[in-house]
Design a protein around this motif. Structure first.
Motif, PDB file in Angstrom:
ATOM      1  N   THR A  18      23.647  15.587  17.260  1.00  0.00           N
ATOM      2  CA  THR A  18      23.715  17.106  17.904  1.00  0.00           C
ATOM      3  C   THR A  18      22.802  17.760  18.254  1.00  0.00           C
ATOM      4  OG1 THR A  18      24.915  17.474  15.906  1.00  0.00           O
ATOM      5  CG2 THR A  18      26.415  17.296  18.243  1.00  0.00           C
ATOM      6  N   SER A  43      33.605  17.679  16.354  1.00  0.00           N
ATOM      7  CA  SER A  43      32.513  17.601  15.295  1.00  0.00           C
ATOM      8  C   SER A  43      31.464  18.106  15.352  1.00  0.00           C
ATOM      9  CB  SER A  43      32.207  15.830  15.007  1.00  0.00           C
ATOM     10  OG  SER A  43      31.363  15.733  13.975  1.00  0.00           O
ATOM     11  N   GLY A  44      30.443  17.984  14.854  1.00  0.00           N
ATOM     12  CA  GLY A  44      29.018  18.127  15.255  1.00  0.00           C
ATOM     13  C   GLY A  44      29.216  19.487  16.298  1.00  0.00           C
ATOM     14  N   TYR A  60      21.789  26.833  14.717  1.00  0.00           N
ATOM     15  CA  TYR A  60      22.160  25.383  14.713  1.00  0.00           C
ATOM     16  C   TYR A  60      21.587  24.867  14.665  1.00  0.00           C
ATOM     17  CZ  TYR A  60      24.882  21.572  15.208  1.00  0.00           C
ATOM     18  OH  TYR A  60      25.572  20.348  14.834  1.00  0.00           O
ATOM     19  N   MET A  64      20.827  22.320  11.120  1.00  0.00           N
ATOM     20  CA  MET A  64      20.307  21.237  11.193  1.00  0.00           C
ATOM     21  C   MET A  64      19.715  20.777  10.014  1.00  0.00           C
ATOM     22  SD  MET A  64      21.986  18.952  14.124  1.00  0.00           S
ATOM     23  CE  MET A  64      21.016  19.420  14.442  1.00  0.00           C
ATOM     24  N   SER A 144      34.320  18.105  11.124  1.00  0.00           N
ATOM     25  CA  SER A 144      33.393  17.373  11.048  1.00  0.00           C
ATOM     26  C   SER A 144      33.677  16.000   9.362  1.00  0.00           C
ATOM     27  CB  SER A 144      31.845  18.042  11.118  1.00  0.00           C
ATOM     28  OG  SER A 144      32.012  18.851  11.825  1.00  0.00           O
TER      29      SER A 144
END
Length: 282
Positions: A18, A43-44, A60, A64, A144
């Motif tokens: 993602t 999810s992500g 975001y 990550m 997630s």
């Protein structure tokens, strides 16, 4: 619920893949392309949408990068107990490392709808849940939570949930059946995707055989992914559906340890997002 006449944004999940979606959304934010009424995240993708709704450009992707680098997040010694990814560490990310502005996101959602896709860990059913101020971070963590890779399930209101992508990897059919007729779909699965002959999820399904409902979903994951992608293609001419997806497999995977891969996919997403907005406005 009825999504007819509402501009709907759907994000597929894919763990660290993602980073591509993060790039697309940052391109949307940078160009002011944000007239959506309904948001649906898997999810992500639900995490990416959360930061998009809070108007936190780049946050975001930065979260990550921090997860990828932090030794507290990935521990292979816990692969068969708690999962080798400590997903609860995202509490620290959302509150301290890259704070999530929930107040701004809730303001953004006035007169709009946000759905997070979950899988009920008991019976394998798909749940489309709207997060609130009281459970937003918990809902996205549950969304997630992948068996073996993470702790496998997360409790919400006494019910265990897992990653929504297990049961509905691309919720295009659900959106369509609820009246959505103006959709932008951001995928992390490349165009012309074909299930591989040797699928690692088959091994994972055997480890989960004590839970048949989840085991079957995991074993058929790539087939469900292909089915969803094919369904999107089949309704392309019936509604206003636009897809943003990589032309070939991304450099990142569900999990990755290479920050360089994240950066490459993020920049590719930025490029695709900018090109998309440019074409729309022409």
């Amino acid at each position: 619920m009825n999504f007819h006449g509402k501009k709907t944004l759907i994000l597929e999940g894919g763990g660290f893949k993602t980073s591509f979606s993060a790039g697309v959304l940052d391109a949307f934010r940078a160009t002011g392309y944000d007239d959506f009424d309904v948001f649906i995240g898997v999810s992500g993708g639900s995490l990416a949408l959360s930061y998009f709704l809070s108007e936190q450009y780049g946050s975001y992707f930065e979260s990550m990068r921090k997860l990828c680098r932090d030794p507290r997040f990935i521990k292979f010694t816990k692969a068969f107990s708690e999962g080798f990814m400590n997903l609860d560490f995202f509490y620290d990310i959302a509150e301290k490392e890259t704070p999530f502005n929930m107040e701004k996101a809730l303001q953004k959602l006035e007169n709009k709808e946000f759905y997070v896709v979950l899988t009920n860990s008991v019976d394998g059913s798909t749940v489309y849940r709207q997060p609130t101020a009281n459970d937003w971070v918990d809902v996205t963590i549950a969304a997630s939570t992948v068996p073996i890779i993470t702790k496998g399930k997360h409790i919400l209101d006494g019910v265990p949930y897992s990653d929504g992508g297990i049961s509905d990897p691309i919720p295009i059919r659900w959106a369509y059946e609820n009246g959505a007729d103006d959709i932008v779909l951001i995928r992390t699965t490349q165009f012309n995707f074909k299930p591989s002959y040797v699928r690692p999820e088959t091994f994972a399904a055997r480890l989960l055989r004590s839970n048949p409902a989840i085991s079957q979903h995991v074993e058929n994951f790539q087939l469900k992914l292909k089915e969803s992608a094919d369904f999107a293609e089949s309704i392309q001419g019936q509604i206003n559906l636009k897809q943003i997806a990589p032309e070939q497999a991304l450099n990142s995977n569900i999990y990755t340890f290479q920050v360089s891969s994240l950066i490459t996919d993020y920049r590719y997403g930025l490029e695709c997002g900018l090109n998309f907005v440019n074409q729309i406005r022409k």
